[in-house]
Scaffold this motif. Sequence first.
Motif, PDB file in Angstrom:
ATOM      1  N   ASN A 167       0.851  -1.184   0.000  1.00 37.64           N
ATOM      2  CA  ASN A 167       0.000   0.000   0.000  1.00 37.64           C
ATOM      3  C   ASN A 167       0.890   1.239   0.000  1.00 37.64           C
ATOM      4  OD1 ASN A 167      -2.252   1.630   0.158  1.00 37.64           O
ATOM      5  ND2 ASN A 167      -2.343   1.547   2.399  1.00 37.64           N
ATOM      6  N   GLU A 197       2.330  -3.913  -9.895  1.00 37.85           N
ATOM      7  CA  GLU A 197       1.063  -3.908  -9.159  1.00 37.85           C
ATOM      8  C   GLU A 197       0.127  -2.813  -9.650  1.00 37.85           C
ATOM      9  OE1 GLU A 197       1.324  -3.879  -4.925  1.00 37.85           O
ATOM     10  OE2 GLU A 197       3.130  -5.107  -4.914  1.00 37.85           O
ATOM     11  N   THR A 255      -1.344  -3.761 -13.053  1.00 41.72           N
ATOM     12  CA  THR A 255      -2.342  -4.837 -12.975  1.00 41.72           C
ATOM     13  C   THR A 255      -3.603  -4.366 -12.258  1.00 41.72           C
ATOM     14  OG1 THR A 255      -1.205  -5.700 -11.002  1.00 41.72           O
ATOM     15  CG2 THR A 255      -0.671  -6.719 -13.119  1.00 41.72           C
ATOM     16  N   GLN A 256      -3.468  -3.497 -11.264  1.00 44.10           N
ATOM     17  CA  GLN A 256      -4.641  -2.962 -10.576  1.00 44.10           C
ATOM     18  C   GLN A 256      -5.497  -2.130 -11.516  1.00 44.10           C
ATOM     19  OE1 GLN A 256      -3.109  -0.896  -7.162  1.00 44.10           O
ATOM     20  NE2 GLN A 256      -2.867  -2.766  -5.942  1.00 44.10           N
ATOM     21  N   LYS A 257      -4.825  -1.319 -12.376  1.00 43.14           N
ATOM     22  CA  LYS A 257      -5.575  -0.519 -13.340  1.00 43.14           C
ATOM     23  C   LYS A 257      -6.377  -1.419 -14.287  1.00 43.14           C
ATOM     24  CE  LYS A 257      -2.453   3.511 -13.563  1.00 43.14           C
ATOM     25  NZ  LYS A 257      -3.432   4.601 -13.425  1.00 43.14           N
ATOM     26  N   LEU A 275      -7.382  -4.550 -13.661  1.00 43.69           N
ATOM     27  CA  LEU A 275      -8.451  -5.209 -12.913  1.00 43.69           C
ATOM     28  C   LEU A 275      -9.618  -4.257 -12.641  1.00 43.69           C
ATOM     29  CD1 LEU A 275      -6.379  -7.338 -10.373  1.00 43.69           C
ATOM     30  CD2 LEU A 275      -7.780  -8.190 -12.265  1.00 43.69           C
ATOM     31  N   GLU A 276      -9.323  -2.994 -12.372  1.00 45.23           N
ATOM     32  CA  GLU A 276     -10.382  -2.015 -12.137  1.00 45.23           C
ATOM     33  C   GLU A 276     -11.287  -1.895 -13.358  1.00 45.23           C
ATOM     34  OE1 GLU A 276      -8.621   1.653 -10.948  1.00 45.23           O
ATOM     35  OE2 GLU A 276      -7.914   0.865  -9.017  1.00 45.23           O
ATOM     36  N   GLU A 277     -10.660  -1.890 -14.543  1.00 47.30           N
ATOM     37  CA  GLU A 277     -11.466  -1.777 -15.754  1.00 47.30           C
ATOM     38  C   GLU A 277     -12.283  -3.037 -15.994  1.00 47.30           C
ATOM     39  OE1 GLU A 277     -10.526   0.031 -19.227  1.00 47.30           O
ATOM     40  OE2 GLU A 277      -9.010   1.405 -18.466  1.00 47.30           O
ATOM     41  N   PHE A 296     -13.558  -5.064 -13.701  1.00 43.77           N
ATOM     42  CA  PHE A 296     -14.663  -5.216 -12.761  1.00 43.77           C
ATOM     43  C   PHE A 296     -15.595  -4.003 -12.693  1.00 43.77           C
ATOM     44  CE2 PHE A 296     -11.572  -8.315 -11.051  1.00 43.77           C
ATOM     45  CZ  PHE A 296     -12.375  -9.447 -11.123  1.00 43.77           C
ATOM     46  N   THR A 297     -15.137  -2.858 -13.166  1.00 41.55           N
ATOM     47  CA  THR A 297     -15.993  -1.666 -13.095  1.00 41.55           C
ATOM     48  C   THR A 297     -16.495  -1.217 -14.456  1.00 41.55           C
ATOM     49  OG1 THR A 297     -14.111  -0.128 -13.221  1.00 41.55           O
ATOM     50  CG2 THR A 297     -14.807  -0.847 -11.026  1.00 41.55           C
ATOM     51  N   GLY A 298     -15.856  -1.689 -15.504  1.00 51.73           N
ATOM     52  CA  GLY A 298     -16.278  -1.287 -16.847  1.00 51.73           C
ATOM     53  C   GLY A 298     -17.567  -1.983 -17.241  1.00 51.73           C
ATOM     54  N   TYR A 334      -3.034  -0.874 -22.355  1.00 54.31           N
ATOM     55  CA  TYR A 334      -2.040  -1.053 -21.304  1.00 54.31           C
ATOM     56  C   TYR A 334      -0.768  -1.793 -21.732  1.00 54.31           C
ATOM     57  CZ  TYR A 334      -5.625   0.589 -18.138  1.00 54.31           C
ATOM     58  OH  TYR A 334      -6.557   1.371 -17.506  1.00 54.31           O
TER      59      TYR A 334
END
Length: 533
Positions: free
Chosen positions: A123, A148, A151-153, A155-157, A159-161, A173
Amino acid sequence: MHITHLQLINFKRFTDLTIDLSKLATPPKLVLLIGANGSGKSSVFDAFESLSNFSKDGHSWTNTRDDSGYYQKDTSKELYIRPIIPELDPSQPSTPGNIPRTAFYGRSSLRQIPKLEKKRMSNFSLESDSDRPLRYIERDNRFENDIEILTQKILEEVFTGSDFDAKKLKERYLEPINQSLFRIFGGLDASLLELVSLKPPLGGNVADVRFKKGISEIHYDLLSSGEKEVINILLNLFVRRDTYNDTIYFIDELDLHLNTKLQYALLKEITENWIPKNCQLWTASHSFGFIEYARETDHSAVIDFDSFDFDEKHVLLPESKNSLDIFDVAVPKDTIFNLFHNKDIILCENQNDQFYNLLNLENKLFVGVADKNQVFIQVKRDKKFMGLMDRDFLVDQEITKAKRKYPNLRILEYYCFENYLYHPNNINELISDFDTEAYQQEIFKQKEDKKLKIVLEIKTVRNSYAILKESDIRDKNVDTIVESFSSQEFETYYRFFDMKAKFNKEFIASHNLSVKELVSTNWFRNRVKQLFS
């Protein structure tokens, strides 16, 4: 954000050092510090890191992170770091308190990650750069955090896209990095790297980052040190440049583990495609590739730290990029002469060296510099060099005196290199049915149309010649040049008529003659060869 002026007082090895970029027409996007090991280049980055630490988390800028006395040359005196950043205040040095948190972003040379080892997510704050090393001399491990972030960017797309599209995610990416890898390593299948997959550290496993190379797929750990260096830098800039988009970047020794060709390609790629438009990159090196790129581009400044006693006060200004002296730190001139001990090294103007070298003149190697003044200055300074410069508006007496005083200097018989290329005899050798008479009439006509303007320019142009600053060479009587322009004899006026800038080549355009073709003739080769006979 750009620095145009930097003063360091009682800071590390500097008693009072100023780097002054304020005389440049525009602040440079790239500032390259050159000099031998131990000359003080990295100390400038320590100063930036000190300012950065204060702006990000308020630590004392004189004794950053409890390093009492680490930065002070004389612990009994205060130290000062005084940058002028026009975007903050163009007239006054910026104080640590008014520098934004994202004004500086630095990476030390200790950033190599030979093997991925991190097994869990961490974090940290991008804006406060909280995963940076405690000190600039400590190891920089941000690369695994960059994996990290990326990969977080992704994963955000996912699950939120509202409309998940794997192809678009890859284009967004992975493709920017792969396009850069293509530009840096070239299009050869054997050497080209392509990032194909990456997984963050999960379930007690290290990150899994894989590349395609040739027909093989290989893990990050198996890349060469140079390949890891490039990946490290690209990924770091890719995931953080949105946060640091009005920033002074400082990255020490970007050229680590890279050969000369890759050094040039990497610096070009980073400067032109990865450092945001309104940002500035400071880097330090003694590599040939970096110096060559900085020398060729208009948006750079080269600061030389070599051979200074920094116990004294010094003001460093940008070096002339036209001088070969800036290469000394990478390849000393003695080394050049040793490498080509059986050849005469001939300095010539602009990029004409590539064409002169096509002639394969025995024991001759041509090297291009900026202009006729640099040719003359280098030959005058170092008699190991030979020089070949355009005639321009030099009269015969001046050429004779110059060659007598400087035996290593050669001066073209005609105005410039292009006068040889576009000489009727040269073109006639390539085109058997070429209408030489009509061509000479066209040159005469254009000369007549521009004669008055050219004659009025002669005095002003001659005043710019470094060689004519020497009174024993300069001849005040230029009547022969004026008289030549009034002549109808082709060889008389052609010596002084600028075929590069004054002649409209529409008459011969239909023949589509390239410079390589024009220098391939026996006529051209013999005329150049005569200059060295």
